[in-house]
Design a protein around this motif. Structure first.
Motif, PDB file in Angstrom:
ATOM      1  N   LYS A   1     -45.245  34.588  -8.430  1.00  0.00           N
ATOM      2  CA  LYS A   1     -46.467  34.573  -9.240  1.00  0.00           C
ATOM      3  C   LYS A   1     -47.633  34.028  -8.423  1.00  0.00           C
ATOM      4  O   LYS A   1     -48.739  34.574  -8.456  1.00  0.00           O
TER       5      LYS A   1
ATOM      6  N   GLU B   1     -44.829  37.477 -14.750  1.00  0.00           N
ATOM      7  CA  GLU B   1     -43.878  37.244 -13.661  1.00  0.00           C
ATOM      8  C   GLU B   1     -43.202  35.895 -13.860  1.00  0.00           C
ATOM      9  O   GLU B   1     -43.863  34.876 -14.027  1.00  0.00           O
TER      10      GLU B   1
ATOM     11  N   MET C   1     -48.775  36.618  -6.031  1.00  0.00           N
ATOM     12  CA  MET C   1     -49.518  37.676  -6.712  1.00  0.00           C
ATOM     13  C   MET C   1     -50.954  37.243  -7.005  1.00  0.00           C
ATOM     14  O   MET C   1     -51.892  38.041  -6.901  1.00  0.00           O
ATOM     15  N   ILE C   2     -51.135  36.002  -7.361  1.00  0.00           N
ATOM     16  CA  ILE C   2     -52.481  35.480  -7.617  1.00  0.00           C
ATOM     17  C   ILE C   2     -53.308  35.534  -6.337  1.00  0.00           C
ATOM     18  O   ILE C   2     -54.470  35.963  -6.338  1.00  0.00           O
TER      19      ILE C   2
ATOM     20  N   PHE D   1     -54.249  39.075  -5.539  1.00  0.00           N
ATOM     21  CA  PHE D   1     -55.340  39.517  -6.404  1.00  0.00           C
ATOM     22  C   PHE D   1     -56.683  38.992  -5.896  1.00  0.00           C
ATOM     23  O   PHE D   1     -57.682  39.719  -5.834  1.00  0.00           O
TER      24      PHE D   1
ATOM     25  N   GLN E   1     -54.598  43.188 -15.071  1.00  0.00           N
ATOM     26  CA  GLN E   1     -53.848  42.796 -13.882  1.00  0.00           C
ATOM     27  C   GLN E   1     -53.355  41.358 -14.012  1.00  0.00           C
ATOM     28  O   GLN E   1     -52.223  41.039 -13.639  1.00  0.00           O
TER      29      GLN E   1
ATOM     30  N   ILE F   1     -46.474  43.610  -3.569  1.00  0.00           N
ATOM     31  CA  ILE F   1     -47.525  43.107  -4.453  1.00  0.00           C
ATOM     32  C   ILE F   1     -48.794  43.940  -4.310  1.00  0.00           C
ATOM     33  O   ILE F   1     -49.418  44.338  -5.298  1.00  0.00           O
TER      34      ILE F   1
ATOM     35  N   LYS G   1     -50.344  40.983 -16.220  1.00  0.00           N
ATOM     36  CA  LYS G   1     -49.097  41.376 -15.555  1.00  0.00           C
ATOM     37  C   LYS G   1     -48.590  40.246 -14.665  1.00  0.00           C
ATOM     38  O   LYS G   1     -47.379  39.994 -14.586  1.00  0.00           O
ATOM     39  N   ILE G   2     -49.509  39.551 -14.001  1.00  0.00           N
ATOM     40  CA  ILE G   2     -49.129  38.408 -13.172  1.00  0.00           C
ATOM     41  C   ILE G   2     -48.521  37.309 -14.037  1.00  0.00           C
ATOM     42  O   ILE G   2     -47.524  36.679 -13.663  1.00  0.00           O
TER      43      ILE G   2
END
Length: 285
Positions: A210, A204, A213-214, A217, A197, A264, A200-201
């Motif tokens: 990005k 970005e 997305m962090i 997560f 995962q 996301i 994949k971030i």
């Protein structure tokens, strides 16, 4: 182990897509001080210490700076820390020693090339929390943040052709692997199950997306670690962490933010390692 059913059941649900927290940290802190046990209130020192560290850097750079109100220490206390550390060469015991050491060394480091006081202080805080926090889940949270920072930093350094080892903070198995391994994912898949995962971030290109997305997560990580104990001290801590994240997101455009985070979360849910029935988007009442 204390059970905070009444407290958590009375809190507003936190949804990742909602840009309006509906509750601020000050109100949440008051509830914690009223309802948590003495031992658990001491644990929250670590959560609010993060703000103290930010404030300390601000004051070292500008003694007249406005500081954040969420820390454990007042403006006068932080000024006392700085005076004691820099003028008296003394670590006052009521402050974590790393803060006094940082303040004392700041004058010698601030003009060095490649020295970023905010980044160094962030690492010192995480290292302190990982080493000293008595709560296992909280230690794992701070370790997660340090590992993610190191991995993303290593990816950036590698992309720029820099020496990866020069930018990795701390000592440990993960840090050693990052420094020595040359593969795309540093061969961390066996050590950290979230590496796919995270990779994949990393790919970005939009820096704002990005960062979102962090945070998404991390939000899911907190949900998964508190699913089976939704009224525990760990759940209170998770709620605080998510509330802090939401306050940052609240500055975004509401509708745009909702759509972005919905995408996301859908992506992360599709890649999750845990069964769908064990993943919840928020603390439920």
């Amino acid at each position: 182990m204390a059970n905070y059913y009444c407290m958590i059941a009375g809190l507003p649900d936190i949804d990742l897509q909602d840009a309006n927290p509906g509750l601020d940290l000050e109100n949440m802190r008051e509830q914690c001080e009223e309802q948590l046990t003495f031992y658990d209130r001491k644990l929250l020192f670590y959560f609010f210490l993060h703000f103290d560290c930010i404030n300390l850097v601000k004051l070292l750079k500008n003694p007249e700076a406005d500081i954040d109100q969420w820390g454990n220490f007042s403006l006068d206390q932080l000024r006392d820390l700085i005076t004691s550390a820099t003028e008296l060469n003394f670590n006052v015991h009521r402050y974590p020693a790393f803060m006094s050491i940082f303040a004392r060394e700041y004058a010698f480091n601030k003009d060095k090339e490649g020295y970023f006081p905010e980044d160094e202080m962030a690492y010192q805080f995480l290292d302190y929390a990982i080493r000293t926090c008595p709560n296992r889940m909280m230690r794992r949270w701070y370790k997660l943040n340090l590992d993610i920072t190191n991995i993303l930093t290593a990816m950036l350094a590698r992309a720029q052709g820099w020496s990866v080892g020069d930018f990795i903070k701390g000592e440990g198995e993960v840090q050693e692997i990052i420094r020595e391994n040359k593969t795309k994912d540093f061969n961390l898949g066996t050590e950290l199950d979230y590496i796919p995962q995270l990779m994949k971030i990393v790919e970005e290109e939009d820096p704002v997306r990005k960062e979102k997305m962090i945070d998404a997560f991390k939000w899911r990580w907190l949900d998964e670690r508190t699913f089976f104990e939704p009224f525990s001290m760990e759940a209170v801590f998770a709620y605080l962490c998510k509330l802090e994240m939401q306050q940052r997101w609240a500055k975004l455009d509401v509708e745009q933010g909702k759509e972005t985070f919905r995408k996301i979360i859908d992506e992360l849910r599709g890649e999750a390692q845990v069964p769908e029935e064990f993943v919840v988007p928020s603390i439920q009442r």
